[in-house]
Scaffold this motif. Structure first.
Motif, mmCIF file in Angstrom:
data_model
loop_
_atom_site.group_PDB
_atom_site.id
_atom_site.type_symbol
_atom_site.label_atom_id
_atom_site.label_comp_id
_atom_site.label_asym_id
_atom_site.label_seq_id
_atom_site.Cartn_x
_atom_site.Cartn_y
_atom_site.Cartn_z
ATOM 1 N N ARG A 90 16.390 36.997 43.707
ATOM 2 C CA ARG A 90 17.597 36.517 44.384
ATOM 3 C C ARG A 90 18.842 36.585 43.501
ATOM 4 N NH1 ARG A 90 18.655 30.535 47.243
ATOM 5 N NH2 ARG A 90 20.822 30.998 47.854
ATOM 6 N N TYR A 91 18.730 36.111 42.256
ATOM 7 C CA TYR A 91 19.930 35.909 41.437
ATOM 8 C C TYR A 91 20.218 37.033 40.442
ATOM 9 C CZ TYR A 91 19.889 31.220 43.367
ATOM 10 O OH TYR A 91 19.892 30.152 44.230
ATOM 11 N N LEU A 92 19.203 37.802 40.055
ATOM 12 C CA LEU A 92 19.445 38.909 39.126
ATOM 13 C C LEU A 92 19.385 40.257 39.837
ATOM 14 C CD1 LEU A 92 19.929 39.913 36.261
ATOM 15 C CD2 LEU A 92 17.435 39.895 35.909
ATOM 16 N N PHE A 93 18.314 40.490 40.594
ATOM 17 C CA PHE A 93 18.154 41.788 41.241
ATOM 18 C C PHE A 93 19.204 42.033 42.323
ATOM 19 C CE2 PHE A 93 13.277 41.994 40.367
ATOM 20 C CZ PHE A 93 13.548 41.987 39.016
ATOM 21 N N ALA B 216 23.391 49.475 35.157
ATOM 22 C CA ALA B 216 22.276 48.585 34.805
ATOM 23 C C ALA B 216 21.574 48.077 36.063
ATOM 24 C CB ALA B 216 22.788 47.411 33.969
ATOM 25 N N HIS B 217 22.344 47.717 37.073
ATOM 26 C CA HIS B 217 21.738 47.207 38.305
ATOM 27 C C HIS B 217 20.919 48.281 39.000
ATOM 28 C CE1 HIS B 217 21.564 46.226 42.626
ATOM 29 N NE2 HIS B 217 21.370 44.998 42.178
ATOM 30 N N TYR B 218 21.416 49.507 38.986
ATOM 31 C CA TYR B 218 20.679 50.595 39.620
ATOM 32 C C TYR B 218 19.324 50.795 38.948
ATOM 33 C CZ TYR B 218 19.454 55.124 41.546
ATOM 34 O OH TYR B 218 18.787 56.148 42.182
ATOM 35 N N LEU B 219 19.307 50.755 37.613
ATOM 36 C CA LEU B 219 18.060 50.910 36.886
ATOM 37 C C LEU B 219 17.110 49.749 37.138
ATOM 38 C CD1 LEU B 219 19.306 52.269 33.447
ATOM 39 C CD2 LEU B 219 17.632 53.388 34.940
ATOM 40 N N LEU B 220 17.663 48.537 37.241
ATOM 41 C CA LEU B 220 16.850 47.342 37.392
ATOM 42 C C LEU B 220 16.255 47.199 38.784
ATOM 43 C CD1 LEU B 220 15.941 44.669 36.005
ATOM 44 C CD2 LEU B 220 18.022 43.634 36.928
ATOM 45 N N HIS B 221 17.087 47.381 39.817
ATOM 46 C CA HIS B 221 16.604 47.119 41.177
ATOM 47 C C HIS B 221 17.298 47.962 42.249
ATOM 48 C CE1 HIS B 221 14.389 44.775 44.093
ATOM 49 N NE2 HIS B 221 15.484 44.459 44.753
ATOM 50 N N LEU C 85 8.259 51.789 41.786
ATOM 51 C CA LEU C 85 8.114 50.575 42.562
ATOM 52 C C LEU C 85 7.612 49.420 41.700
ATOM 53 C CD1 LEU C 85 6.774 50.720 46.194
ATOM 54 C CD2 LEU C 85 6.993 48.626 44.912
ATOM 55 N N VAL C 86 6.700 49.707 40.771
ATOM 56 C CA VAL C 86 6.213 48.671 39.862
ATOM 57 C C VAL C 86 7.011 48.721 38.562
ATOM 58 C CG1 VAL C 86 3.911 48.701 40.866
ATOM 59 C CG2 VAL C 86 4.410 50.169 38.901
ATOM 60 N N PHE C 87 6.952 47.621 37.809
ATOM 61 C CA PHE C 87 7.757 47.495 36.598
ATOM 62 C C PHE C 87 7.130 48.316 35.472
ATOM 63 C CE2 PHE C 87 10.275 44.582 33.693
ATOM 64 C CZ PHE C 87 11.494 44.924 34.264
ATOM 65 N N PRO C 88 7.884 49.156 34.761
ATOM 66 C CA PRO C 88 7.326 49.934 33.654
ATOM 67 C C PRO C 88 6.712 49.016 32.592
ATOM 68 C CG PRO C 88 9.497 50.751 34.244
ATOM 69 C CD PRO C 88 9.301 49.481 35.012
ATOM 70 N N LEU D 192 9.726 57.847 31.261
ATOM 71 C CA LEU D 192 9.618 56.403 31.065
ATOM 72 C C LEU D 192 10.009 55.601 32.304
ATOM 73 C CD1 LEU D 192 11.004 56.050 27.422
ATOM 74 C CD2 LEU D 192 8.616 55.849 28.179
ATOM 75 N N THR D 193 10.696 56.238 33.248
ATOM 76 C CA THR D 193 11.092 55.517 34.469
ATOM 77 C C THR D 193 10.029 55.591 35.561
ATOM 78 O OG1 THR D 193 12.185 57.406 35.562
ATOM 79 C CG2 THR D 193 13.521 56.096 34.011
ATOM 80 N N ARG D 194 8.971 56.356 35.328
ATOM 81 C CA ARG D 194 7.957 56.573 36.372
ATOM 82 C C ARG D 194 6.648 55.891 35.984
ATOM 83 N NH1 ARG D 194 9.141 61.143 39.789
ATOM 84 N NH2 ARG D 194 11.192 62.010 39.292
ATOM 85 N N THR D 195 6.107 55.088 36.886
ATOM 86 C CA THR D 195 4.880 54.330 36.602
ATOM 87 C C THR D 195 3.952 54.348 37.812
ATOM 88 O OG1 THR D 195 6.179 52.825 35.215
ATOM 89 C CG2 THR D 195 3.959 52.120 35.808
ATOM 90 N N LYS D 196 2.708 54.759 37.598
ATOM 91 C CA LYS D 196 1.699 54.665 38.652
ATOM 92 C C LYS D 196 1.349 53.191 38.865
ATOM 93 C CE LYS D 196 0.585 59.155 39.218
ATOM 94 N NZ LYS D 196 0.590 59.874 40.508
#
Length: 237
Positions: A103-106, A118-123, A136-139, A50-54
């Motif tokens: 800027r403010y979340l990632f 959580a931050h590692y998973l997000l960005h 690289l792209v959002f799941p 689920l973490t991998r997206t073409k």
């Protein structure tokens, strides 16, 4: 007695390790490892999948949704030129959301176990492994969850018949953003504006990571004063 610093084992699944870095996490995550082979996140194969997206999954899944949204506004009586204006408005709104999230979340500072995780998973994973093409792209599942608050935001300042058109424009802006982001990391553009954007974005990754938050354009960096200097003296900032 001074506690020994935690060391991340890159040969083991990373997600549940990085939280242990605590206050060292921000320094660690902003020291990129340049490799096309991404790390393993989870020991569980389903979670790992689920973490991998073409990259092509993004336009394949979301462009039909964009078309459906635009058609809804047309079916409710709007002309094609009117819907085109809605699309432009939606893309414009997206560019501001893109900048604000980046800027403010990632780039939020974290230091506790769960906020680091959580931050590692997000960005954070993208800054640690910027050339990992499958993260690289959002799941799509995560993007689908975020569609509802974005729809609700658009609905606040649009009418019933214009909401789908503006939302569709914003969604198109997201597709352009994710595809552009992938392109900037993995293509070798020879001409501007793509060549300039690639240099601009890689500067954010490898040189001045607290500036240059735009991906599809530098507009909001100009507006909000986060445009990085091109001077080599800024390497130390």
């Amino acid at each position: 007695m001074v506690a020994q610093a935690f060391t991340v084992d890159l040969d083991k699944p990373l997600v549940f390790q990085v939280g242990h870095l605590e206050e060292q996490y921000q320094d660690w995550v902003h020291q990129p490892i340049v490799s096309k082979e991404g790390p393993r996140f989870f020991a569980n194969d389903v979670l790992e999948f689920l973490t991998r997206t073409k990259w092509w999954a993004v336009p394949l899944i979301w462009l039909p949704v964009v078309c459906w949204c635009l058609n809804q506004s047309i079916q409710m009586g709007h002309t094609v030129p009117q819907v085109a204006l809605m699309v432009v408005a939606g893309i414009f709104i997206w560019t501001l959301i893109e900048y604000t999230l980046h800027r403010y979340l990632f780039h939020i500072d974290t230091k506790s176990y769960w906020t680091n995780t959580a931050h590692y998973l997000l960005h954070g994973c993208h800054h640690k492994h910027p050339m990992d093409g499958l993260r690289l792209v959002f799941p799509p599942t995560a993007a689908a969850i975020l569609c509802y608050p974005f729809w609700s935001l658009v609905k606040l300042f649009t009418t019933t018949s214009t909401t789908p058109g503006v939302f569709g424009g914003g969604l198109l802006g997201y597709v352009i953003y994710d595809c552009t982001h992938y392109y900037l990391h993995h293509a070798h553009p020879s001409f501007d504006p793509a060549k300039h954007l690639k240099k601009y974005h890689l500067n954010h990754h490898f040189r001045i990571q607290n500036k240059g938050f735009g991906i599809t354009s530098t507009l909001w960096d100009h507006v909000f004063g986060t445009l990085p200097s091109t001077k080599t003296a800024d390497k130390s900032t």
